[in-house]
Design a protein around this motif. Structure first.
Motif, PDB file in Angstrom:
ATOM      1  N   SER A 142       0.905  -1.171   0.056  1.00 45.39           N
ATOM      2  CA  SER A 142       0.015   0.072   0.038  1.00 45.39           C
ATOM      3  C   SER A 142       0.837   1.274  -0.057  1.00 45.39           C
ATOM      4  CB  SER A 142      -0.996   0.109   1.147  1.00 45.39           C
ATOM      5  OG  SER A 142      -0.242  -0.146   2.565  1.00 45.39           O
ATOM      6  N   GLY A 143       2.136   1.086   0.349  1.00 45.38           N
ATOM      7  CA  GLY A 143       3.007   2.511   0.411  1.00 45.38           C
ATOM      8  C   GLY A 143       3.494   2.593  -0.932  1.00 45.38           C
ATOM      9  N   THR A 144       2.783   3.521  -1.715  1.00 43.11           N
ATOM     10  CA  THR A 144       3.264   4.182  -2.876  1.00 43.11           C
ATOM     11  C   THR A 144       3.888   5.441  -3.153  1.00 43.11           C
ATOM     12  OG1 THR A 144       0.998   4.352  -3.386  1.00 43.11           O
ATOM     13  CG2 THR A 144       1.630   2.425  -4.211  1.00 43.11           C
ATOM     14  N   GLY A 145       3.772   6.296  -2.008  1.00 44.66           N
ATOM     15  CA  GLY A 145       4.051   7.523  -2.082  1.00 44.66           C
ATOM     16  C   GLY A 145       5.649   7.743  -1.577  1.00 44.66           C
ATOM     17  N   GLU A 146       6.156   8.901  -2.349  1.00 43.78           N
ATOM     18  CA  GLU A 146       7.552   9.283  -2.372  1.00 43.78           C
ATOM     19  C   GLU A 146       7.969   9.349  -0.859  1.00 43.78           C
ATOM     20  OE1 GLU A 146      10.767  12.986  -3.362  1.00 43.78           O
ATOM     21  OE2 GLU A 146       8.660  13.117  -3.967  1.00 43.78           O
ATOM     22  N   GLY A 147       9.344   8.576  -0.766  1.00 43.74           N
ATOM     23  CA  GLY A 147       9.689   8.303   0.808  1.00 43.74           C
ATOM     24  C   GLY A 147       9.931   6.848   1.052  1.00 43.74           C
ATOM     25  N   GLU A 148      10.180   6.761   2.454  1.00 44.09           N
ATOM     26  CA  GLU A 148      10.615   5.274   3.015  1.00 44.09           C
ATOM     27  C   GLU A 148       9.063   4.746   3.473  1.00 44.09           C
ATOM     28  OE1 GLU A 148      13.087   4.243   6.485  1.00 44.09           O
ATOM     29  OE2 GLU A 148      14.521   4.191   4.976  1.00 44.09           O
ATOM     30  N   HIS A 149       9.076   3.295   3.235  1.00 47.84           N
ATOM     31  CA  HIS A 149       7.903   2.742   3.627  1.00 47.84           C
ATOM     32  C   HIS A 149       8.500   1.219   4.376  1.00 47.84           C
ATOM     33  CE1 HIS A 149       5.140   5.120   1.488  1.00 47.84           C
ATOM     34  NE2 HIS A 149       6.301   5.043   0.666  1.00 47.84           N
ATOM     35  N   THR A 150       7.813   0.605   5.088  1.00 50.97           N
ATOM     36  CA  THR A 150       8.049  -0.658   5.738  1.00 50.97           C
ATOM     37  C   THR A 150       7.243  -1.814   5.213  1.00 50.97           C
ATOM     38  OG1 THR A 150       8.932   0.477   7.704  1.00 50.97           O
ATOM     39  CG2 THR A 150       8.722  -1.790   7.919  1.00 50.97           C
ATOM     40  N   PHE A 151       7.654  -2.889   4.970  1.00 52.97           N
ATOM     41  CA  PHE A 151       7.097  -4.023   4.686  1.00 52.97           C
ATOM     42  C   PHE A 151       7.558  -5.286   5.327  1.00 52.97           C
ATOM     43  CE2 PHE A 151       7.342  -8.063   1.907  1.00 52.97           C
ATOM     44  CZ  PHE A 151       6.301  -8.585   2.060  1.00 52.97           C
ATOM     45  N   THR A 152       6.521  -6.013   6.078  1.00 53.15           N
ATOM     46  CA  THR A 152       6.857  -7.131   6.735  1.00 53.15           C
ATOM     47  C   THR A 152       6.121  -8.315   6.086  1.00 53.15           C
ATOM     48  OG1 THR A 152       7.347  -5.799   8.853  1.00 53.15           O
ATOM     49  CG2 THR A 152       7.004  -8.110   9.096  1.00 53.15           C
ATOM     50  N   TRP A 153       6.917  -9.303   5.711  1.00 46.23           N
ATOM     51  CA  TRP A 153       6.175 -10.266   5.283  1.00 46.23           C
ATOM     52  C   TRP A 153       5.559 -11.245   6.077  1.00 46.23           C
ATOM     53  CZ3 TRP A 153       8.934 -15.588   3.619  1.00 46.23           C
ATOM     54  CH2 TRP A 153       8.061 -16.128   2.780  1.00 46.23           C
ATOM     55  N   ASP A 154       4.572 -11.876   5.835  1.00 47.00           N
ATOM     56  CA  ASP A 154       3.853 -12.741   6.751  1.00 47.00           C
ATOM     57  C   ASP A 154       4.232 -14.251   6.660  1.00 47.00           C
ATOM     58  OD1 ASP A 154       2.554 -13.754   4.442  1.00 47.00           O
ATOM     59  OD2 ASP A 154       0.632 -12.830   4.845  1.00 47.00           O
ATOM     60  N   GLY A 155       4.923 -14.709   5.615  1.00 39.22           N
ATOM     61  CA  GLY A 155       5.644 -15.988   5.747  1.00 39.22           C
ATOM     62  C   GLY A 155       4.591 -16.971   5.184  1.00 39.22           C
ATOM     63  N   VAL A 156       3.702 -16.414   4.557  1.00 42.28           N
ATOM     64  CA  VAL A 156       2.578 -17.286   4.185  1.00 42.28           C
ATOM     65  C   VAL A 156       2.105 -16.882   2.568  1.00 42.28           C
ATOM     66  CG1 VAL A 156       0.252 -18.081   4.144  1.00 42.28           C
ATOM     67  CG2 VAL A 156       1.424 -17.620   6.275  1.00 42.28           C
ATOM     68  N   ASN A 157       2.218 -18.393   1.621  1.00 47.85           N
ATOM     69  CA  ASN A 157       1.642 -17.854   0.399  1.00 47.85           C
ATOM     70  C   ASN A 157       0.618 -18.836   0.220  1.00 47.85           C
ATOM     71  OD1 ASN A 157       2.387 -20.817   0.027  1.00 47.85           O
ATOM     72  ND2 ASN A 157       4.108 -20.319  -1.131  1.00 47.85           N
ATOM     73  N   ALA A 158       0.043 -18.773  -1.107  1.00 49.52           N
ATOM     74  CA  ALA A 158      -1.225 -19.540  -1.601  1.00 49.52           C
ATOM     75  C   ALA A 158      -1.314 -20.867  -0.848  1.00 49.52           C
ATOM     76  CB  ALA A 158      -1.352 -19.597  -3.048  1.00 49.52           C
ATOM     77  N   LYS A 159      -0.150 -21.708  -1.037  1.00 53.38           N
ATOM     78  CA  LYS A 159      -0.177 -23.051  -0.434  1.00 53.38           C
ATOM     79  C   LYS A 159      -0.206 -23.166   1.114  1.00 53.38           C
ATOM     80  CE  LYS A 159       2.037 -24.650  -4.631  1.00 53.38           C
ATOM     81  NZ  LYS A 159       3.321 -25.502  -5.247  1.00 53.38           N
ATOM     82  N   GLY A 160       0.128 -22.058   2.014  1.00 64.72           N
ATOM     83  CA  GLY A 160       0.320 -22.187   3.358  1.00 64.72           C
ATOM     84  C   GLY A 160       1.524 -21.696   3.754  1.00 64.72           C
ATOM     85  N   SER A 161       1.751 -21.856   5.094  1.00 71.13           N
ATOM     86  CA  SER A 161       2.839 -21.427   5.704  1.00 71.13           C
ATOM     87  C   SER A 161       4.151 -21.958   5.280  1.00 71.13           C
ATOM     88  CB  SER A 161       2.832 -21.609   7.151  1.00 71.13           C
ATOM     89  OG  SER A 161       3.838 -21.028   7.906  1.00 71.13           O
ATOM     90  N   LEU A 162       5.146 -20.853   5.016  1.00 66.54           N
ATOM     91  CA  LEU A 162       6.649 -21.461   4.461  1.00 66.54           C
ATOM     92  C   LEU A 162       7.461 -21.810   5.553  1.00 66.54           C
ATOM     93  CD1 LEU A 162       6.634 -18.845   1.380  1.00 66.54           C
ATOM     94  CD2 LEU A 162       6.362 -21.782   1.278  1.00 66.54           C
ATOM     95  N   PRO A 163       8.282 -22.617   5.256  1.00 66.39           N
ATOM     96  CA  PRO A 163       9.501 -22.823   6.446  1.00 66.39           C
ATOM     97  C   PRO A 163      10.284 -21.826   6.785  1.00 66.39           C
ATOM     98  CG  PRO A 163      10.049 -23.858   4.451  1.00 66.39           C
ATOM     99  CD  PRO A 163       8.617 -23.444   4.276  1.00 66.39           C
ATOM    100  N   GLU A 164      10.598 -21.518   8.175  1.00 69.31           N
ATOM    101  CA  GLU A 164      11.553 -20.767   8.714  1.00 69.31           C
ATOM    102  C   GLU A 164      12.888 -20.844   8.084  1.00 69.31           C
ATOM    103  OE1 GLU A 164      12.122 -21.262  12.954  1.00 69.31           O
ATOM    104  OE2 GLU A 164       9.851 -21.073  13.277  1.00 69.31           O
ATOM    105  N   GLY A 165      13.501 -19.632   8.096  1.00 67.53           N
ATOM    106  CA  GLY A 165      14.876 -19.483   7.157  1.00 67.53           C
ATOM    107  C   GLY A 165      15.041 -18.268   6.427  1.00 67.53           C
TER     108      GLY A 165
END
Length: 236
Positions: A142-165
Protein backbone atom coordinates in the motif's frame (compact mmCIF):
# COMPACT_ATOMS: atom_id res chain seq x y z
CA UNK A 1 77.71 -37.16 21.92
CA UNK A 2 80.78 -36.76 19.65
CA UNK A 3 80.15 -35.25 16.23
CA UNK A 4 81.46 -37.21 13.25
CA UNK A 5 83.50 -35.58 10.50
CA UNK A 6 80.62 -36.11 8.05
CA UNK A 7 78.10 -34.39 10.33
CA UNK A 8 80.46 -31.47 10.88
CA UNK A 9 81.08 -31.01 7.14
CA UNK A 10 77.35 -31.24 6.36
CA UNK A 11 76.55 -28.64 9.02
CA UNK A 12 79.28 -26.31 7.74
CA UNK A 13 78.11 -26.74 4.15
CA UNK A 14 74.48 -25.97 5.12
CA UNK A 15 75.47 -22.75 6.91
CA UNK A 16 77.65 -21.71 3.98
CA UNK A 17 74.84 -22.30 1.46
CA UNK A 18 72.36 -20.44 3.67
CA UNK A 19 74.69 -17.45 3.76
CA UNK A 20 75.04 -17.56 -0.03
CA UNK A 21 71.28 -17.42 -0.69
CA UNK A 22 70.38 -14.23 -2.59
CA UNK A 23 68.15 -11.71 -0.88
CA UNK A 24 64.81 -10.89 -2.44
CA UNK A 25 64.79 -7.37 -0.95
CA UNK A 26 67.48 -4.72 -0.50
CA UNK A 27 67.61 -2.87 2.80
CA UNK A 28 69.24 0.43 3.60
CA UNK A 29 72.50 -1.28 4.61
CA UNK A 30 72.65 -3.03 1.23
CA UNK A 31 71.98 0.26 -0.53
CA UNK A 32 74.79 2.02 1.35
CA UNK A 33 77.21 -0.81 0.48
CA UNK A 34 76.31 -0.50 -3.20
CA UNK A 35 76.70 3.27 -3.09
CA UNK A 36 80.08 3.01 -1.33
CA UNK A 37 81.28 0.39 -3.85
CA UNK A 38 80.12 2.61 -6.71
CA UNK A 39 82.08 5.56 -5.35
CA UNK A 40 85.20 3.44 -4.68
CA UNK A 41 85.24 2.02 -8.20
CA UNK A 42 84.27 5.08 -10.20
CA UNK A 43 86.62 6.56 -12.77
CA UNK A 44 88.69 9.26 -10.99
CA UNK A 45 88.79 11.21 -14.23
CA UNK A 46 85.04 10.98 -14.68
CA UNK A 47 83.39 10.80 -11.24
CA UNK A 48 79.68 10.35 -10.73
CA UNK A 49 77.76 13.57 -11.22
CA UNK A 50 76.74 15.18 -7.89
CA UNK A 51 73.18 15.69 -9.08
CA UNK A 52 72.91 12.02 -10.07
CA UNK A 53 74.22 10.90 -6.68
CA UNK A 54 71.84 13.21 -4.84
CA UNK A 55 69.02 11.85 -6.96
CA UNK A 56 69.90 8.28 -5.96
CA UNK A 57 69.98 9.28 -2.29
CA UNK A 58 66.63 11.05 -2.63
CA UNK A 59 65.08 7.97 -4.28
CA UNK A 60 66.32 5.72 -1.50
CA UNK A 61 65.10 8.13 1.16
CA UNK A 62 61.64 8.24 -0.41
CA UNK A 63 61.55 4.43 -0.73
CA UNK A 64 62.54 3.97 2.91
CA UNK A 65 59.89 6.46 4.05
CA UNK A 66 57.19 4.72 1.99
CA UNK A 67 58.21 1.33 3.39
CA UNK A 68 58.05 2.67 6.94
CA UNK A 69 54.70 4.37 6.23
CA UNK A 70 53.26 1.15 4.79
CA UNK A 71 54.39 -0.83 7.83
CA UNK A 72 52.89 1.78 10.15
CA UNK A 73 49.61 1.79 8.19
CA UNK A 74 49.31 -2.02 8.46
CA UNK A 75 49.90 -1.86 12.20
CA UNK A 76 47.37 0.96 12.56
CA UNK A 77 44.74 -0.92 10.52
CA UNK A 78 45.19 -4.01 12.67
CA UNK A 79 44.81 -1.97 15.84
CA UNK A 80 41.80 -0.09 14.41
CA UNK A 81 40.15 -3.38 13.45
CA UNK A 82 40.56 -4.69 16.99
CA UNK A 83 39.11 -1.46 18.38
CA UNK A 84 36.12 -1.67 15.99
CA UNK A 85 35.37 -5.26 17.01
CA UNK A 86 35.61 -4.38 20.70
CA UNK A 87 33.41 -1.29 20.41
CA UNK A 88 30.90 -3.08 18.17
CA UNK A 89 30.09 -5.55 20.94
CA UNK A 90 27.66 -2.86 22.15
CA UNK A 91 25.48 -3.64 19.10
CA UNK A 92 24.75 -7.16 20.31
CA UNK A 93 21.08 -7.51 21.24
CA UNK A 94 20.08 -4.34 19.34
CA UNK A 95 18.25 -4.07 16.03
CA UNK A 96 20.12 -2.45 13.13
CA UNK A 97 19.13 -1.33 9.65
CA UNK A 98 21.52 -1.69 6.71
CA UNK A 99 21.44 -1.89 2.94
CA UNK A 100 20.49 -5.35 1.66
CA UNK A 101 17.67 -7.67 0.58
CA UNK A 102 17.94 -10.67 2.95
CA UNK A 103 15.11 -11.33 5.42
CA UNK A 104 14.72 -13.98 8.07
CA UNK A 105 11.62 -15.93 9.01
CA UNK A 106 11.75 -17.22 12.57
CA UNK A 107 9.32 -18.52 15.14
CA UNK A 108 8.24 -14.94 15.97
CA UNK A 109 7.69 -13.91 12.35
CA UNK A 110 9.73 -12.21 9.64
CA UNK A 111 12.26 -9.42 9.88
CA UNK A 112 11.08 -6.14 8.32
CA UNK A 113 12.33 -4.58 5.09
CA UNK A 114 12.52 -0.85 4.37
CA UNK A 115 11.99 0.30 0.80
CA UNK A 116 12.43 3.84 -0.48
CA UNK A 117 10.71 5.45 -3.47
CA UNK A 118 12.20 8.46 -5.23
CA UNK A 119 8.77 9.56 -6.44
CA UNK A 120 5.08 8.69 -6.17
CA UNK A 121 4.21 5.49 -8.03
CA UNK A 122 1.05 3.73 -9.11
CA UNK A 123 1.91 0.31 -7.70
CA UNK A 124 4.52 -1.54 -5.65
CA UNK A 125 4.97 -5.28 -5.37
CA UNK A 126 7.33 -7.26 -3.17
CA UNK A 127 8.57 -10.56 -4.63
CA UNK A 128 9.84 -13.08 -2.07
CA UNK A 129 12.60 -15.49 -3.16
CA UNK A 130 13.77 -18.66 -1.47
CA UNK A 131 17.38 -19.86 -1.22
CA UNK A 132 17.19 -21.19 -4.80
CA UNK A 133 16.16 -17.73 -6.10
CA UNK A 134 12.65 -18.95 -6.93
CA UNK A 135 9.68 -16.64 -6.29
CA UNK A 136 7.60 -18.18 -3.50
CA UNK A 137 5.23 -15.29 -2.87
CA UNK A 138 4.27 -11.84 -4.12
CA UNK A 139 2.72 -9.11 -1.99
CA UNK A 140 0.96 -5.97 -3.23
CA UNK A 141 1.97 -3.05 -0.99
CA UNK A 142 0.00 0.00 0.00
CA UNK A 143 2.95 2.36 0.44
CA UNK A 144 3.26 4.03 -2.97
CA UNK A 145 4.20 7.61 -2.03
CA UNK A 146 7.62 9.18 -2.27
CA UNK A 147 9.82 8.35 0.72
CA UNK A 148 10.55 5.35 2.93
CA UNK A 149 8.07 2.60 3.75
CA UNK A 150 8.16 -0.63 5.70
CA UNK A 151 7.14 -4.11 4.57
CA UNK A 152 6.97 -7.15 6.83
CA UNK A 153 6.21 -10.41 5.04
CA UNK A 154 3.76 -12.73 6.79
CA UNK A 155 5.64 -15.86 5.68
CA UNK A 156 2.57 -17.37 4.01
CA UNK A 157 1.74 -17.99 0.35
CA UNK A 158 -1.24 -19.60 -1.45
CA UNK A 159 -0.09 -23.08 -0.36
CA UNK A 160 0.23 -22.18 3.31
CA UNK A 161 2.94 -21.23 5.77
CA UNK A 162 6.49 -21.48 4.43
CA UNK A 163 9.35 -22.96 6.48
CA UNK A 164 11.56 -20.84 8.69
CA UNK A 165 14.85 -19.71 7.22
CA UNK A 166 16.46 -17.04 5.09
CA UNK A 167 14.71 -15.40 2.15
CA UNK A 168 15.33 -12.38 -0.06
CA UNK A 169 12.97 -9.72 -1.35
CA UNK A 170 12.87 -7.74 -4.59
CA UNK A 171 10.63 -4.73 -5.15
CA UNK A 172 8.79 -3.90 -8.38
CA UNK A 173 7.50 -0.31 -8.58
CA UNK A 174 5.78 1.20 -11.61
CA UNK A 175 4.49 4.67 -12.39
CA UNK A 176 1.10 5.44 -13.97
CA UNK A 177 2.55 4.72 -17.43
CA UNK A 178 3.82 1.30 -16.39
CA UNK A 179 7.45 2.40 -16.30
CA UNK A 180 9.67 0.65 -13.76
CA UNK A 181 10.92 2.89 -10.96
CA UNK A 182 14.09 2.07 -9.05
CA UNK A 183 13.54 1.07 -5.43
CA UNK A 184 16.15 1.22 -2.68
CA UNK A 185 15.99 -1.47 0.00
CA UNK A 186 17.32 -1.89 3.54
CA UNK A 187 16.95 -4.81 5.90
CA UNK A 188 16.64 -4.97 9.67
CA UNK A 189 17.66 -7.55 12.21
CA UNK A 190 18.88 -8.16 15.74
CA UNK A 191 22.66 -8.36 16.17
CA UNK A 192 23.79 -11.69 17.63
CA UNK A 193 27.57 -11.40 17.27
CA UNK A 194 30.56 -9.48 15.93
CA UNK A 195 33.42 -10.84 13.81
CA UNK A 196 36.33 -9.51 11.77
CA UNK A 197 36.63 -10.71 8.17
CA UNK A 198 39.40 -9.58 5.79
CA UNK A 199 40.01 -6.45 7.83
CA UNK A 200 36.31 -5.55 7.99
CA UNK A 201 34.13 -5.57 11.09
CA UNK A 202 31.01 -7.65 10.41
CA UNK A 203 27.84 -7.75 12.49
CA UNK A 204 26.14 -11.14 12.56
CA UNK A 205 22.34 -10.98 12.50
CA UNK A 206 19.67 -13.46 13.49
CA UNK A 207 18.98 -16.15 10.91
CA UNK A 208 22.58 -16.42 9.70
CA UNK A 209 22.63 -13.05 7.97
CA UNK A 210 25.49 -10.56 8.27
CA UNK A 211 26.18 -6.91 7.39
CA UNK A 212 29.32 -4.79 7.37
CA UNK A 213 29.62 -2.30 10.20
CA UNK A 214 30.20 0.54 7.71
CA UNK A 215 26.86 -0.26 6.01
CA UNK A 216 24.80 0.29 9.16
CA UNK A 217 22.44 3.22 8.62
CA UNK A 218 20.32 3.08 11.73
CA UNK A 219 20.25 1.46 15.16
CA UNK A 220 16.87 0.84 16.76
CA UNK A 221 15.58 -0.35 20.09
CA UNK A 222 15.13 -4.11 19.97
CA UNK A 223 11.57 -5.26 19.27
CA UNK A 224 9.72 -8.35 18.12
CA UNK A 225 9.82 -8.66 14.32
CA UNK A 226 6.11 -9.47 14.08
CA UNK A 227 4.97 -6.14 15.51
CA UNK A 228 2.88 -4.25 12.89
CA UNK A 229 4.21 -0.97 11.56
CA UNK A 230 1.85 1.94 12.06
CA UNK A 231 0.20 3.12 8.86
CA UNK A 232 1.52 0.18 6.75
CA UNK A 233 -0.17 -2.98 5.50
CA UNK A 234 0.44 -5.64 2.87
CA UNK A 235 -1.75 -8.25 1.25
CA UNK A 236 -0.39 -11.47 -0.20
Amino acid sequence: MPVSTTQYLNSTYSRDMEARKPKSNLGKDDFMKLLTTQMANQNPLKPTDDAQMLGQLAQFSSLEQLTTLNSTAKTSNTALGAINVTSSVNYIGKSVVAGGDKIHKGSAGCSPVYYKLSENVASVKAHIYDASKRIVDTAVLSGTGEGEHTFTWDGVNAKGSLPEGQYSVGFEARDKNGKLIKVGAKVAGKVTGVTSKEGKTVLELEGGRSVNLVDIQRVEASKEVDEPEEGESAES
